[in-house]
Design a protein around this motif. Structure first.
Motif, PDB file in Angstrom:
ATOM      1  N   TYR A 242       0.707  -1.063  -0.036  1.00  0.00           N
ATOM      2  CA  TYR A 242      -0.082  -0.134  -0.135  1.00  0.00           C
ATOM      3  C   TYR A 242       0.675   1.279  -0.023  1.00  0.00           C
ATOM      4  N   ARG A 243       1.916   1.119   0.820  1.00  0.00           N
ATOM      5  CA  ARG A 243       2.497   2.531   0.880  1.00  0.00           C
ATOM      6  C   ARG A 243       3.462   2.650  -0.217  1.00  0.00           C
ATOM      7  N   TYR A 244       4.141   1.896  -0.796  1.00  0.00           N
ATOM      8  CA  TYR A 244       4.837   1.864  -1.870  1.00  0.00           C
ATOM      9  C   TYR A 244       4.505   1.851  -3.432  1.00  0.00           C
ATOM     10  N   TYR A 245       3.817   0.626  -3.389  1.00  0.00           N
ATOM     11  CA  TYR A 245       3.341   0.354  -4.567  1.00  0.00           C
ATOM     12  C   TYR A 245       1.950   1.114  -5.176  1.00  0.00           C
ATOM     13  N   ILE A 246       1.076   1.222  -4.273  1.00  0.00           N
ATOM     14  CA  ILE A 246      -0.173   1.879  -4.628  1.00  0.00           C
ATOM     15  C   ILE A 246       0.038   3.162  -4.545  1.00  0.00           C
ATOM     16  N   LEU A 247       0.551   3.862  -3.664  1.00  0.00           N
ATOM     17  CA  LEU A 247       0.727   5.400  -3.482  1.00  0.00           C
ATOM     18  C   LEU A 247       1.687   5.932  -4.260  1.00  0.00           C
ATOM     19  N   GLY A 248       2.817   5.185  -4.720  1.00  0.00           N
ATOM     20  CA  GLY A 248       3.767   5.409  -5.632  1.00  0.00           C
ATOM     21  C   GLY A 248       5.016   6.113  -4.894  1.00  0.00           C
ATOM     22  N   ILE A 249       5.524   5.399  -4.166  1.00  0.00           N
ATOM     23  CA  ILE A 249       6.769   5.722  -3.403  1.00  0.00           C
ATOM     24  C   ILE A 249       8.041   5.047  -3.891  1.00  0.00           C
ATOM     25  N   ASN A 250       9.100   5.747  -4.556  1.00  0.00           N
ATOM     26  CA  ASN A 250      10.169   4.925  -4.792  1.00  0.00           C
ATOM     27  C   ASN A 250      10.759   4.134  -3.834  1.00  0.00           C
ATOM     28  N   THR A 251      11.172   2.856  -3.735  1.00  0.00           N
ATOM     29  CA  THR A 251      11.510   2.333  -2.591  1.00  0.00           C
ATOM     30  C   THR A 251      13.007   2.703  -2.335  1.00  0.00           C
ATOM     31  N   ARG A 287      13.330  -0.157 -11.659  1.00  0.00           N
ATOM     32  CA  ARG A 287      13.199  -1.278 -11.071  1.00  0.00           C
ATOM     33  C   ARG A 287      12.965  -1.174  -9.395  1.00  0.00           C
ATOM     34  N   GLN A 288      12.063  -1.657  -8.954  1.00  0.00           N
ATOM     35  CA  GLN A 288      11.572  -1.460  -7.143  1.00  0.00           C
ATOM     36  C   GLN A 288      11.897  -2.737  -6.721  1.00  0.00           C
ATOM     37  N   GLN A 289      12.229  -2.640  -5.500  1.00  0.00           N
ATOM     38  CA  GLN A 289      12.381  -3.999  -4.484  1.00  0.00           C
ATOM     39  C   GLN A 289      12.023  -3.684  -3.276  1.00  0.00           C
ATOM     40  N   LEU A 290      10.986  -4.430  -2.743  1.00  0.00           N
ATOM     41  CA  LEU A 290      10.592  -4.619  -1.189  1.00  0.00           C
ATOM     42  C   LEU A 290      11.435  -5.900  -0.599  1.00  0.00           C
ATOM     43  N   LEU A 291      11.882  -5.786   0.602  1.00  0.00           N
ATOM     44  CA  LEU A 291      12.375  -6.896   1.523  1.00  0.00           C
ATOM     45  C   LEU A 291      11.732  -6.874   2.525  1.00  0.00           C
ATOM     46  N   GLN A 292      11.104  -8.173   2.864  1.00  0.00           N
ATOM     47  CA  GLN A 292      10.403  -8.707   4.300  1.00  0.00           C
ATOM     48  C   GLN A 292      10.844  -9.800   5.081  1.00  0.00           C
ATOM     49  N   MET A 293      11.303  -9.374   6.000  1.00  0.00           N
ATOM     50  CA  MET A 293      11.891 -10.662   6.728  1.00  0.00           C
ATOM     51  C   MET A 293      10.678 -11.366   7.382  1.00  0.00           C
ATOM     52  N   ILE A 294      10.815 -12.749   7.513  1.00  0.00           N
ATOM     53  CA  ILE A 294       9.847 -13.506   8.118  1.00  0.00           C
ATOM     54  C   ILE A 294      10.197 -14.017   9.362  1.00  0.00           C
ATOM     55  N   LEU A 295       9.212 -13.813  10.239  1.00  0.00           N
ATOM     56  CA  LEU A 295       9.305 -14.086  11.589  1.00  0.00           C
ATOM     57  C   LEU A 295       8.623 -15.529  11.777  1.00  0.00           C
ATOM     58  N   LYS A 296       9.663 -16.537  12.114  1.00  0.00           N
ATOM     59  CA  LYS A 296       9.075 -17.818  12.130  1.00  0.00           C
ATOM     60  C   LYS A 296       8.456 -18.265  13.445  1.00  0.00           C
ATOM     61  N   GLU A 297       7.431 -18.891  13.594  1.00  0.00           N
ATOM     62  CA  GLU A 297       6.548 -19.393  14.485  1.00  0.00           C
ATOM     63  C   GLU A 297       7.388 -20.358  15.571  1.00  0.00           C
ATOM     64  N   GLU A 298       7.347 -20.033  16.612  1.00  0.00           N
ATOM     65  CA  GLU A 298       8.132 -21.044  17.482  1.00  0.00           C
ATOM     66  C   GLU A 298       7.645 -22.521  17.566  1.00  0.00           C
ATOM     67  N   PRO A 299       8.280 -23.580  17.596  1.00  0.00           N
ATOM     68  CA  PRO A 299       7.692 -24.617  17.577  1.00  0.00           C
ATOM     69  C   PRO A 299       7.179 -25.117  19.023  1.00  0.00           C
ATOM     70  N   ALA A 300       6.189 -25.599  19.347  1.00  0.00           N
ATOM     71  CA  ALA A 300       5.538 -26.004  20.555  1.00  0.00           C
ATOM     72  C   ALA A 300       6.706 -27.038  21.214  1.00  0.00           C
ATOM     73  N   SER A 301       6.937 -26.500  22.431  1.00  0.00           N
ATOM     74  CA  SER A 301       7.843 -27.787  23.020  1.00  0.00           C
ATOM     75  C   SER A 301       7.133 -28.660  23.858  1.00  0.00           C
TER      76      SER A 301
END
Length: 305
Positions: A242-251, A287-301
């Motif tokens: 929404y912020r970058y692609y739709i509103l048009g903000i250079n990344t 050419r535009q690029q966004l990076l999203q780090m993925i927070l992994k779900e902690e396995p049940a112990s």
């Protein structure tokens, strides 16, 4: 110092910082529409969408080459939400043609409808993100979202009257669909090839999608992710889109531009599930690029009683 860095290293460093900002939505630029953002909160499992739909229809013919499409979307939750926001994106032959948003407070049902002026034969795709933000006592915030999409082929031929279809029902429909899909797929493939080369990315390391594929993962986790991780990834993804692609903000520069003509975003999910990339090209070839780090779900112990 940064100016002397390798171009791609600088971009990766900058994007890593930008991704963190996107996830927290702290102040980063002089962007005047921060109150309009989609904010991801933990999933509210007490809320679900009773309905979520997007529709494209041929409304009327204006003249020999021009016509009007009806573009609508709607959704309903099982309980009122503090804030309901639906955002729909329209693509004309594989490029960004416009976006529509509806936002209401304390509502179950939300809808929006408008028109789009088209010309010549084409394929239209609309994808909608349906979002609910819920507030509880003690400053507890949760969210729920879902997606919907629709597709419409409009055929403008000198041999037949103007008509449209969603699914090919005749041999002529199938042939027209094949031609349009082939042209669009070829252009999208060309754009992706340039993006991968620009950012020195190996496609073999990623699962490849486009934004149009994401509604298919409503009830199916993305490869290598759990359902909860998929929900979080797609919710956070929309914040950046929404912020970058739709509103048009250079990344890279944070400068504003007209997003009309942006290519359909390519979504690259790393096969190790550590991050995803959003790649697209603007109308002028930037050419535009966004990076999203993925927070992994902690396995049940496992614990002994």
């Amino acid at each position: 110092m940064f100016k002397k860095m390798n171009k791609h290293f600088y971009k990766i460093f900058f994007l890593s910082f930008t991704a963190a900002v996107i996830l927290s939505f702290t102040s980063f630029s002089q962007w005047p529409f921060m109150n309009e953002v989609f904010i991801f909160f933990p999933e509210d499992e007490q809320v679900f969408f009773r309905e979520a739909k997007t529709e494209l229809d041929l409304l009327s013919k204006k003249d020999d080459d021009e016509y009007t499409l009806k573009w609508s979307f709607a959704s309903e939750t099982n309980k009122p939400a503090f804030l309901r926001k639906d955002m729909s994106i329209l693509f004309d032959n594989g490029v960004f043609a416009g976006a529509r948003k509806q936002s209401l407070k304390d509502q179950l049902f939300i809808e929006e409808a408008g028109t789009f002026e088209g010309e010549d034969s084409g394929r239209y795709n609309a994808v909608t993100f349906h979002h609910a933000e819920l507030h509880y006592p003690e400053d507890i915030y949760k969210s729920k979202h879902t997606w919907s999409k629709d597709q419409l082929y409009v055929i403008d031929s000198p041999l037949t009257p103007l008509y449209s279809f969603k699914e090919a029902e005749t041999e002529e429909d199938a042939q027209s669909k094949k031609i349009l899909d082939s042209i669009i797929d070829q252009q999208m493939g060309y754009v992706l090839e340039g993006l991968l080369e620009e950012f020195q990315i190996s496609a073999e390391d990623y699962h490849l999608f486009t934004l149009l594929d994401l509604p298919d993962y409503l009830n199916t986790p993305l490869p290598g992710l759990t359902e909860k991780e998929t929900f979080a990834v797609l919710g956070r993804l929309w914040e950046g889109l929404y912020r970058y692609y739709i509103l048009g903000i250079n990344t890279f520069t944070e400068e504003s531009y007209s997003p009309e003509g942006n290519s359909i975003p390519h979504i690259l999910l790393h096969k190790e599930g550590t991050h995803l990339l959003v790649l697209y090209e603007t109308k002028d070839g930037s050419r535009q690029q966004l990076l999203q780090m993925i927070l992994k779900e902690e396995p049940a112990s496992d614990q002994d009683d």
